[in-house]
Scaffold this motif. Structure first.
Motif, mmCIF file in Angstrom:
data_model
loop_
_atom_site.group_PDB
_atom_site.id
_atom_site.type_symbol
_atom_site.label_atom_id
_atom_site.label_comp_id
_atom_site.label_asym_id
_atom_site.label_seq_id
_atom_site.Cartn_x
_atom_site.Cartn_y
_atom_site.Cartn_z
ATOM 1 N N UNK A 1 -1.478 17.843 -4.531
ATOM 2 C CA UNK A 1 -2.487 18.269 -3.574
ATOM 3 C C UNK A 1 -1.700 18.850 -2.393
ATOM 4 N N UNK A 2 -1.398 20.130 -2.474
ATOM 5 C CA UNK A 2 -0.428 20.758 -1.579
ATOM 6 C C UNK A 2 -0.801 20.582 -0.108
ATOM 7 N N UNK A 3 -2.049 20.643 0.234
ATOM 8 C CA UNK A 3 -2.458 20.459 1.622
ATOM 9 C C UNK A 3 -2.235 19.043 2.114
ATOM 10 N N UNK A 4 -2.128 18.098 1.206
ATOM 11 C CA UNK A 4 -1.951 16.692 1.557
ATOM 12 C C UNK A 4 -0.526 16.196 1.318
ATOM 13 N N UNK A 5 0.378 17.085 0.951
ATOM 14 C CA UNK A 5 1.739 16.700 0.546
ATOM 15 C C UNK A 5 2.475 15.902 1.615
ATOM 16 N N UNK A 6 2.402 16.330 2.853
ATOM 17 C CA UNK A 6 3.157 15.686 3.927
ATOM 18 C C UNK A 6 2.340 14.675 4.716
ATOM 19 N N UNK B 1 0.835 -1.198 0.000
ATOM 20 C CA UNK B 1 0.000 0.000 0.000
ATOM 21 C C UNK B 1 0.868 1.245 0.000
ATOM 22 N N UNK B 2 0.276 2.350 -0.410
ATOM 23 C CA UNK B 2 0.998 3.614 -0.437
ATOM 24 C C UNK B 2 1.160 4.169 0.978
ATOM 25 N N UNK B 3 2.246 4.885 1.206
ATOM 26 C CA UNK B 3 2.499 5.488 2.508
ATOM 27 C C UNK B 3 1.698 6.765 2.709
ATOM 28 N N UNK B 4 1.240 7.365 1.621
ATOM 29 C CA UNK B 4 0.642 8.694 1.685
ATOM 30 C C UNK B 4 -0.878 8.624 1.656
ATOM 31 N N UNK B 5 -1.511 9.584 2.317
ATOM 32 C CA UNK B 5 -2.966 9.658 2.337
ATOM 33 C C UNK B 5 -3.492 9.922 0.930
ATOM 34 N N UNK B 6 -2.863 10.833 0.206
ATOM 35 C CA UNK B 6 -3.228 11.148 -1.174
ATOM 36 C C UNK B 6 -2.026 10.876 -2.058
ATOM 37 N N UNK B 7 -2.192 10.043 -3.077
ATOM 38 C CA UNK B 7 -1.065 9.678 -3.937
ATOM 39 C C UNK B 7 -0.574 10.840 -4.794
ATOM 40 N N UNK B 8 -1.425 11.842 -5.023
ATOM 41 C CA UNK B 8 -1.070 12.982 -5.865
ATOM 42 C C UNK B 8 -0.240 13.988 -5.060
ATOM 43 N N UNK B 9 1.037 14.173 -5.390
ATOM 44 C CA UNK B 9 1.852 15.118 -4.621
ATOM 45 C C UNK B 9 1.470 16.575 -4.848
#
Length: 128
Positions: A32-37, A22-30
């Motif tokens: 999406x600036x609010x979701x980047x980290x 699975x992906x480590x990130x909540x949103x795979x799209x980098x």
């Protein structure tokens, strides 16, 4: 080329370095600036805690410097060597490249950093 079980697969896809399920990130799209980290706390398949210790990803800043240099050199080669533009235009191309790819560079550096410390385990995803 991108076979599951390799470090390169985990780095480029942003998947869990231990099980790669699975992906480590909540949103795979980098971009999406609010979701980047924003990262998941743990992998739902193998239970790996991504933030191994407080401020773990500060070390990714060192990797980010190197990745940024690689992107800048690539922009220089394309603009100055291949397209034969002036030095000013080449400088502008490098700056634009670094600004546009900043979210990608940040994610790549985090992926590289965690993959330096975690080894792939094919049986990790089967046990919880």
């Amino acid at each position: 080329m991108l076979k599951k079980g390799t470090k390169l697969y985990s780095i480029l896809t942003g998947s869990c370095p231990k099980c790669q399920l699975e992906t480590m990130y909540v949103d795979k799209n980098p971009y999406q600036v609010g979701q980047l980290f924003k990262m998941h706390e743990r992998c739902s398949h193998c239970g790996l805690k991504y933030k191994i210790e407080p401020s773990f990803f500060y070390g990714a800043m060192y990797v980010s410097y190197g990745v940024g240099i690689a992107f800048g050199v690539a922009a220089f080669i394309i603009a100055y060597v291949m397209l034969e533009t002036s030095l000013v235009t080449t400088f502008i191309a490098i700056v634009i490249t670094l600004v546009v790819f900043m979210p990608v560079i940040i994610r790549l550096s985090r992926n590289i950093w965690i993959n330096l410390f975690i080894k792939y385990n094919p049986e990790a995803g089967t046990t919880t």
